[in-house]
Design an enzyme around this catalytic site. Structure first.
Site, PDB file in Angstrom:
ATOM      1  N   ASP A 128      -7.306  24.503  54.533  1.00 53.34           N
ATOM      2  CA  ASP A 128      -6.351  23.402  54.648  1.00 53.34           C
ATOM      3  C   ASP A 128      -6.796  22.475  55.764  1.00 53.34           C
ATOM      4  OD1 ASP A 128      -4.705  24.360  52.636  1.00 53.34           O
ATOM      5  OD2 ASP A 128      -3.516  25.575  54.012  1.00 53.34           O
ATOM      6  N   ASP A 144      -3.332  21.182  46.975  1.00 53.54           N
ATOM      7  CA  ASP A 144      -1.879  21.295  47.139  1.00 53.54           C
ATOM      8  C   ASP A 144      -1.164  20.021  46.698  1.00 53.54           C
ATOM      9  OD1 ASP A 144      -2.121  23.853  48.192  1.00 53.54           O
ATOM     10  OD2 ASP A 144      -2.304  23.120  50.250  1.00 53.54           O
TER      11      ASP A 144
END
Length: 221
Positions: A128, A144
């Protein structure tokens, strides 16, 4: 204006595959650049506090939930990917093809991390890097973004009644009277038919023709 004709199944499947491949490529490219150039767990401002790069490895879901059961998320992602591919074979809707293609690409992006990144197969940590602290405390990635927007889009398409075959729910409903004037006209016509039937039933039968003069009786006199 008449709507566009539904896609052929092969064309819809091609749209799903192409969009999924583009999303997957973009996700993995950003993750490669993140691992190569960004420091681990150090904020790098892009637009001040509005947008930052923040490289982390997430073993769980959003907010690092379920970090001790990473394999569950791997299985869940694999199931979702299989379901999307299965549904893609029956698609004839352009909108559904675009939405499912983006969703599939996002799912495959994070599934690839779970399968092939450290610490091991099936329990890999997702990379991330996007942080927007003014809006969300969670840190997320390109995959995401497409997963969340894809799920919202799926919900909207279901609410709007758009089917996988390109038709809408209202196309399969029985025709109804559109307004009160039409309903009143239909009722008047029905009453008129009933009254006509009653009048026909109550009308007297025509008189039998009288016997002609000089007609002989049955005994010949």
């Amino acid at each position: 204006m008449p709507g566009r004709r539904p896609l052929r199944r092969s064309a819809a499947g091609a749209i799903v595959a192409i969009i999924a491949a583009l999303v997957l490529a973009a996700d993995q490219c950003v993750k490669y650049l993140t691992i190569t150039y960004l420091p681990l767990q150090e904020p790098v401002p892009v637009l001040g506090e509005f947008l930052q790069w923040y490289y982390v490895r997430n073993p769980g879901a959003a907010f690092s939930l379920g970090a001790d059961v990473t394999w569950i998320f791997t299985i869940a992602l694999a199931v979702v990917a299989v379901v999307i591919v299965w549904k893609a074979f029956g698609l004839r809707s352009r909108l559904w093809a675009v939405v499912l293609g983006g969703l599939l690409g996002g799912v495959l992006g994070n599934l690839g991390d779970r399968l092939f990144r450290e610490p091991g197969f099936g329990v890999g940590h997702v990379v991330d890097m996007i942080s927007m602290p003014w809006m969300l405390p969670a840190i997320f990635n390109v995959a995401d973004v497409f997963i969340v927007t894809g799920m919202i889009s799926v919900a909207l398409l279901v609410v709007l009644g758009l089917r996988f075959d390109g038709t809408r729910e209202r196309d399969h409903e029985h025709p109804v009277v559109e307004n009160d004037e039409d309903a009143e006209a239909a009722a008047i016509a029905e009453d008129a038919e009933i009254e006509a039937a009653r009048a026909e039933e109550s009308a007297p039968l025509p008189d039998e023709p009288e016997a002609s003069a000089g007609a002989t009786t049955s005994d010949g006199r």
